[in-house]
Scaffold this active site. Sequence first.
Site, short mmCIF file in Angstrom:
data_model
loop_
_atom_site.label_atom_id
_atom_site.label_comp_id
_atom_site.label_asym_id
_atom_site.label_seq_id
_atom_site.Cartn_x
_atom_site.Cartn_y
_atom_site.Cartn_z
N GLN A 1 -0.46 4.89 0.89
CA GLN A 1 -0.69 5.07 2.32
C GLN A 1 0.62 5.35 3.04
OE1 GLN A 1 -3.74 4.83 4.24
NE2 GLN A 1 -2.35 5.78 5.70
N HIS B 1 0.85 -1.20 0.00
CA HIS B 1 0.00 0.00 0.00
C HIS B 1 0.89 1.25 0.00
CE1 HIS B 1 -3.53 2.30 0.27
NE2 HIS B 1 -3.98 1.98 1.47
N1 NVA Z 1 -4.72 -4.18 5.43
C1 NVA Z 1 -5.93 -3.48 5.10
C2 NVA Z 1 -5.65 -2.07 4.75
C3 NVA Z 1 -6.87 -1.23 4.41
C4 NVA Z 1 -6.53 0.15 4.00
C5 NVA Z 1 -6.64 -4.21 3.96
O1 NVA Z 1 -5.95 -4.62 3.03
O2 NVA Z 1 -7.85 -4.37 4.02
N1 CP Z 2 -6.42 3.53 4.33
C1 CP Z 2 -7.11 3.30 3.19
O1 CP Z 2 -6.57 2.96 2.15
O2 CP Z 2 -8.44 3.55 3.32
P1 CP Z 2 -9.57 3.14 2.28
O3 CP Z 2 -9.65 1.63 2.25
O4 CP Z 2 -10.82 3.76 2.84
O5 CP Z 2 -9.23 3.69 0.93
#
Ligand code: NVA
Ligand code: CP
Length: 304
Positions: free
Chosen positions: A133, A130
């Site tokens: 983020q 990610h």
């Molecule tokens: N680890 C989480 C992050 C969400 C922003 C997911 O992948 O659902």
């Molecule tokens: N932290 C994040 O990516 O949030 P969303 O899943 O709401 O986009």
Amino acid sequence: MYNDLLKMADLSKEEINDILNLAMQLKYETKNGIEHKHLAGQTLGMIFQKASTRTRVSFETGMYQLGGQALFLSSRDLQIGRGEPVEDTARVLSRYLDGIMIRTFAQKEVEDLAEYASIPIINGLTDYCHPCQVLADLQTIREFKGGFDGLKMCYIGDGNNMANSLIVGGLTVGMNVSVACPEGYRPDSQVLDFAKAYGGAFKMTDNVLEAAQGADVLFTDVWASMGQEDEAEKRRLAFKGYQINDAVMDVAAKDAMVQHCLPAHREEEITAKVFEAHANEIFEEAENRLHAQKAVMVKLMGKK
Ligand code: NVA
Ligand code: CP
């Protein structure tokens, strides 16, 4: 030099700092009503195969503020959801759009999209990582702590996409990184190999308090990520105790900050008490998604 943002390892320390400098400038300009339409007339496509609040809204608003527009493309409505190959989708969308943000399951799908597209691809979350983020997270740390040198970052919980990106990002900018995960839920082996090169700056343990000892910034994330809903009960047992709570805060540095990418599950990975005590830092982190991603888009799409 990067033409896409597929994972944190695509970026050098200098490139990360360069993005964060621009993110801070754009944040200042946004807050002071100074226009910055660097992407006037451009269109970003946003492919979502998973739910999103922050990523969708911050990219869409960010493109608008940069003078362009964003298209929300749910995979349920795209032919990609009915089996059209990603390499065809990439070549078609490259003829309409100026950039693509994609949130999906497999990292390979994002890598394939980048291989076949002739426009910048931005990873808006995969099971593996990610990066958007973590750029916002690094921006927040830099704002609150003034820099990265000598800081200790600690991540507690699932060795998931957030853990993978935080380890790479944290080590790259020069922080010490310690991670506490239960056996069987450790970060990706490629990431652990990457971390090995940093020697004593990286520590992997299953002991939460050992990882949190003296930490300047503490991170956690949900125990069950999107796509793992069926494992939620099993994971609740496996992650018991992998929580940011008073005991963890007691062993961390006195002025330790707490970060959470959100959404948060109170009393699972973080107590409501610690969450609310650090809400200011956590929501600043959420806001910084907007500024950091605008900086990424300007860097990638502003070259045209
Ligand atoms: N680890 C989480 C992050 C969400 C922003 C997911 O992948 O659902
Ligand atoms: N932290 C994040 O990516 O949030 P969303 O899943 O709401 O986009």
